[in-house]
Design a protein around this motif. Structure first.
Motif, PDB file in Angstrom:
ATOM      1  N   ALA A 549     -12.412 -33.795  39.013  1.00  0.00           N
ATOM      2  CA  ALA A 549     -11.172 -32.940  38.134  1.00  0.00           C
ATOM      3  C   ALA A 549     -10.095 -34.250  38.132  1.00  0.00           C
ATOM      4  O   ALA A 549      -9.296 -34.025  37.212  1.00  0.00           O
ATOM      5  N   VAL A 550      -9.729 -35.085  38.888  1.00  0.00           N
ATOM      6  CA  VAL A 550      -8.658 -36.040  39.048  1.00  0.00           C
ATOM      7  C   VAL A 550      -8.986 -36.759  37.907  1.00  0.00           C
ATOM      8  O   VAL A 550      -7.879 -37.130  37.396  1.00  0.00           O
ATOM      9  N   ALA A 551     -10.147 -37.169  37.529  1.00  0.00           N
ATOM     10  CA  ALA A 551     -10.418 -38.025  36.537  1.00  0.00           C
ATOM     11  C   ALA A 551     -10.355 -37.426  35.049  1.00  0.00           C
ATOM     12  O   ALA A 551     -10.321 -38.065  34.058  1.00  0.00           O
ATOM     13  N   ALA A 552     -10.180 -35.993  34.928  1.00  0.00           N
ATOM     14  CA  ALA A 552     -10.183 -35.428  33.850  1.00  0.00           C
ATOM     15  C   ALA A 552      -8.913 -35.324  33.251  1.00  0.00           C
ATOM     16  O   ALA A 552      -7.963 -35.560  33.857  1.00  0.00           O
ATOM     17  N   ASP A 553      -8.988 -35.037  31.625  1.00  0.00           N
ATOM     18  CA  ASP A 553      -7.540 -35.074  31.062  1.00  0.00           C
ATOM     19  C   ASP A 553      -7.064 -33.911  31.353  1.00  0.00           C
ATOM     20  O   ASP A 553      -5.686 -33.803  31.423  1.00  0.00           O
ATOM     21  N   ARG A 554      -7.749 -32.822  31.568  1.00  0.00           N
ATOM     22  CA  ARG A 554      -6.988 -31.526  31.876  1.00  0.00           C
ATOM     23  C   ARG A 554      -8.108 -30.817  32.718  1.00  0.00           C
ATOM     24  O   ARG A 554      -9.299 -30.869  32.710  1.00  0.00           O
ATOM     25  N   ILE A 555      -7.411 -29.817  33.723  1.00  0.00           N
ATOM     26  CA  ILE A 555      -8.199 -29.083  34.529  1.00  0.00           C
ATOM     27  C   ILE A 555      -7.944 -27.624  34.434  1.00  0.00           C
ATOM     28  O   ILE A 555      -6.750 -27.232  34.094  1.00  0.00           O
ATOM     29  N   VAL A 556      -8.961 -26.742  34.187  1.00  0.00           N
ATOM     30  CA  VAL A 556      -8.716 -25.297  33.966  1.00  0.00           C
ATOM     31  C   VAL A 556      -9.550 -24.768  35.232  1.00  0.00           C
ATOM     32  O   VAL A 556     -10.523 -24.868  35.565  1.00  0.00           O
ATOM     33  N   THR A 568      -2.679 -30.844  34.284  1.00  0.00           N
ATOM     34  CA  THR A 568      -3.264 -31.982  34.553  1.00  0.00           C
ATOM     35  C   THR A 568      -3.439 -31.999  36.264  1.00  0.00           C
ATOM     36  O   THR A 568      -2.708 -31.061  36.843  1.00  0.00           O
ATOM     37  N   HIS A 569      -3.928 -32.859  36.755  1.00  0.00           N
ATOM     38  CA  HIS A 569      -4.161 -32.859  38.337  1.00  0.00           C
ATOM     39  C   HIS A 569      -3.021 -32.873  38.869  1.00  0.00           C
ATOM     40  O   HIS A 569      -2.439 -32.061  39.988  1.00  0.00           O
ATOM     41  N   ASP A 570      -1.853 -33.736  38.540  1.00  0.00           N
ATOM     42  CA  ASP A 570      -0.644 -33.821  39.105  1.00  0.00           C
ATOM     43  C   ASP A 570       0.146 -32.741  38.883  1.00  0.00           C
ATOM     44  O   ASP A 570       0.926 -32.041  39.882  1.00  0.00           O
ATOM     45  N   GLU A 571       0.235 -32.182  37.671  1.00  0.00           N
ATOM     46  CA  GLU A 571       0.910 -30.839  37.431  1.00  0.00           C
ATOM     47  C   GLU A 571       0.388 -29.781  38.304  1.00  0.00           C
ATOM     48  O   GLU A 571       1.181 -28.940  38.976  1.00  0.00           O
ATOM     49  N   LEU A 572      -0.983 -29.522  38.417  1.00  0.00           N
ATOM     50  CA  LEU A 572      -1.507 -28.438  39.312  1.00  0.00           C
ATOM     51  C   LEU A 572      -1.283 -28.682  40.715  1.00  0.00           C
ATOM     52  O   LEU A 572      -1.117 -27.810  41.426  1.00  0.00           O
ATOM     53  N   ALA A 580      -3.887 -25.881  43.830  1.00  0.00           N
ATOM     54  CA  ALA A 580      -3.438 -26.951  45.148  1.00  0.00           C
ATOM     55  C   ALA A 580      -3.818 -26.643  46.206  1.00  0.00           C
ATOM     56  O   ALA A 580      -4.137 -27.113  47.467  1.00  0.00           O
ATOM     57  N   VAL A 581      -4.289 -25.323  46.538  1.00  0.00           N
ATOM     58  CA  VAL A 581      -4.901 -24.701  47.674  1.00  0.00           C
ATOM     59  C   VAL A 581      -6.397 -25.386  47.988  1.00  0.00           C
ATOM     60  O   VAL A 581      -6.546 -25.786  48.706  1.00  0.00           O
ATOM     61  N   LEU A 582      -6.901 -25.479  46.607  1.00  0.00           N
ATOM     62  CA  LEU A 582      -8.353 -26.024  46.783  1.00  0.00           C
ATOM     63  C   LEU A 582      -8.402 -27.347  47.025  1.00  0.00           C
ATOM     64  O   LEU A 582      -8.968 -28.049  47.820  1.00  0.00           O
ATOM     65  N   TRP A 583      -7.295 -28.214  46.405  1.00  0.00           N
ATOM     66  CA  TRP A 583      -7.035 -29.562  46.627  1.00  0.00           C
ATOM     67  C   TRP A 583      -6.786 -30.057  48.046  1.00  0.00           C
ATOM     68  O   TRP A 583      -7.414 -30.783  48.719  1.00  0.00           O
ATOM     69  N   HIS A 584      -5.807 -29.243  48.744  1.00  0.00           N
ATOM     70  CA  HIS A 584      -5.533 -29.445  50.031  1.00  0.00           C
ATOM     71  C   HIS A 584      -6.535 -29.298  50.844  1.00  0.00           C
ATOM     72  O   HIS A 584      -6.862 -30.167  51.867  1.00  0.00           O
ATOM     73  N   ALA A 585      -7.327 -28.166  50.643  1.00  0.00           N
ATOM     74  CA  ALA A 585      -8.533 -27.856  51.486  1.00  0.00           C
ATOM     75  C   ALA A 585      -9.676 -28.700  51.509  1.00  0.00           C
ATOM     76  O   ALA A 585     -10.355 -29.445  52.293  1.00  0.00           O
TER      77      ALA A 585
END
Length: 595
Positions: A549-556, A568-572, A580-585
């Protein structure tokens, strides 16, 4: 998300929506359509068999002639001509029968091959959810048992039936030529035979149809039990599933025994008909000879004619057993080949190639059955060359959406449109369940592009970083892989699938957790392979690891079948939402990758 029958459901397919079965009229119409391209061969084969049967009917008069010669006390040399003619008849009948049966057999095999091709073509187009509703056992039983039954009928019953019907018709005509009273006497057996056939057919149709369904249910139960063996053992359900399998088997055996009793009753009635007919012909011959209406030889020929009918009549009626069983199987095959277009997997809707959108998902919903909706009016646009990652918890609908975009399934609501591309197919799906086909490595790769040169194959392998291990094989690209050959581990099998993607060169690629089978060591290698394979393409990636997901142009982000976030990864990551919950977990127990 692919739904599978629960291992604890046991007999889940009792309420399954089985694949359709064609009506008798539709089955006959389909058979005529299958035969139509080979009408010439059918007419030739039938004509030759008519000639062979007609020649064979000369045997009884010749034998009657011999009886008259002996009864009249004529010299022995008078027997020479009828004996020679008997030999000529035997040779001519043998040659013409062989030619006729050869034509009929070729016709049958050609029609069978055509039916198989249509069945496989339509079966491969069936949406996965349609197969899941029917149960794997239903389709498996049709592919194996029903095809085998029809094939057996084509190879044995069809030629024999053709011979028998011709022999019956022509023999009855020959009896009429001797004396019409012999024919009338022989016809006394017909009412019993007709009633026997009717008695049998009315029961056999139901019995054999039920038997095919029961065999399918039995296979479905075995597939569910074996496929869910781990769950069955884990929940201590061995005894329950054994009983359910036994119940299915008992039902199949019960129907088999019903068919056996049916056949025994059928034969018993046929013997009664034979006795009535032969007795009537002999009594008629006795009175006609006594009155001087016919000679002993003619009466003998009539009795021999009727006796010769035992074989073809019994064969024709007995073949009703094979015919009814084959007809039941044929109806099940035609039921699949006849499925309406709306029930099979159809191509995507096409949009103009000038559109900036490579894929447009418009208000798409999808359900695997009543009350099992997994996507709710999802709308998504993939711009040309954009890489989009689908993220969400298990059961969110990621795999379902990926399969809809790939065209493997059709949505129950909304549309999926794909921009017109220069290559076919325009979308290729790669999942985590990769099959290595038996054959050489080169043949496996050429499934994606049959005209690919060895240089093309090496380029594709090099693109996904697989050329080194492929050339290290003893015979390189000529190495046999798959069953009975060199076994590829999951990482290499996935790289092989990605190399096929490169060879197919579609403008749009869909990866459904295509790197999920890799262990921690091979994960990064597969991700590099996938990244290389997707270069220059529009891509939808179901992310198994958030590094994708980090490498993708966009995340849905999908949640309960709905799009809840996109960016984008940074925006989400900074939006403090579901991603953000998934990322932190996910990153909490490991070092976050460099972004």
């Amino acid at each position: 998300m692919t739904t599978t029958p629960s291992a604890t459901s046991g007999i889940a397919d009792d309420s399954a929506e089985l694949l359709p079965i064609a009506t008798g009229a539709r089955t006959r119409a389909a058979l005529r359509t299958l035969i139509r391209p080979d009408r010439g061969r059918a007419i030739l084969g039938l004509g030759v068999l008519v000639g062979a049967t007609a020649v064979g009917l000369l045997v009884q008069p010749l034998l009657g002639r011999i009886v008259d010669i002996v009864a009249d006390g004529r010299p022995a040399d008078a027997l020479t001509l009828p004996v020679v003619l008997l030999l000529v008849v035997a040779v001519v009948q043998g040659v013409t029968t062989t030619l006729g049966l050869t034509q009929v057999a070729r016709l049958g095999e050609t029609v069978l091959a055509r039916l198989r091709e249509q069945f496989i073509e339509r079966a491969l187009q069936l949406p996965a959810d349609r197969l899941e509703r029917a149960g794997a056992g239903d389709l498996t039983a049709r592919v194996t048992g029903d095809v085998a039954r029809v094939a057996e009928a084509v190879r044995s019953a069809l030629p024999e039936m053709a011979r028998s019907v011709l022999a019956i018709v022509l023999t009855l005509g020959a009896m009429a030529l001797l004396d019409v009273r012999f024919l009338l006497a022989a016809l006394l057996a017909v009412p019993v035979q007709a009633l026997t056939a009717r008695w049998y057919v009315t029961r056999a149709v139901t019995v054999y149809a039920d038997q095919r369904v029961a065999n399918g249910a039995q296979q479905q139960q075995l597939l569910e039990t074996i496929g869910g063996a781990v769950t069955v053992r884990g929940h201590r359900l061995e005894e329950q599933h054994t009983e359910k399998s036994a119940a299915r088997s008992r039902r199949a055996v019960e129907l088999t025994m019903r068919s056996v009793h049916l056949v025994l009753g059928f034969y018993a009635r046929l013997h009664i008909a034979e006795y009535i007919g032969l007795a009537a012909v002999l009594v008629t011959g006795f009175f006609l000879v006594r009155d001087g209406s016919v000679s002993i030889g003619t009466a003998t020929a009539a009795a021999l004619y009727f006796h010769s009918l035992f074989g073809p009549v019994n064969a024709a009626l007995v073949l009703l057993d094979d015919a009814q069983s084959a007809a039941a199987g044929l109806a099940r095959l035609v039921g699949v080949t006849d499925l309406k277009e709306s029930a099979v997997r159809l191509p995507h809707q096409r949009t103009g190639s000038t559109s900036e959108a490579a894929v447009t998902v418009d208000a798409v919903s999808h359900a695997y059955g009543p009350g099992r909706t997994v996507l709710h009016e999802v709308s998504l646009t993939l711009r040309a060359g954009e890489h989009v990652a689908l993220v969400g918890t298990s059961g969110a609908g990621k795999s379902t959406l990926a399969r809809l975009v790939a065209g493997v399934q059709q949505p129950t609501g909304g549309t999926v449109s794909v921009a017109e591309g220069k290559t076919a197919p325009s979308v290729v799906l790669v999942t985590q369940e990769v099959h290595v086909f038996t054959g050489t490595l080169a043949d496996d790769l050429r499934l994606a592009r049959p005209d690919a040169t060895d240089a093309d194959l090496r380029t594709a392998l090099a693109t996904v970083h697989a050329l080194e291990w492929a050339e290290a094989f003893p015979e390189g690209l000529a190495t046999v892989v798959g069953e009975g050959g060199h076994r590829l581990d999951p990482d290499r099998a996935q790289q092989l699938a990605l190399a096929r993607l490169v060879l197919a060169d579609p403008p749009v690629a869909v990866l459904d957790e295509a790197t999920a089978e890799a262990g921690s060591v091979g994960a990064r290698t597969l991700e590099r392979s996938a990244e290389a394979a997707l270069a220059g393409r529009t891509a939808l990636v179901v992310a198994h690891r958030l590094t994708q997901a980090v490498a993708a142009d966009r995340i849905v982000v999908l949640e309960a079948g709905r799009v809840v976030e996109s960016g984008t990864h940074d925006e989400l990551r900074t939006a403090d939402g579901p991603y953000a919950v998934l990322w932190h977990a996910w990153s909490g127990s490991r070092a976050a990758p460099h972004v």
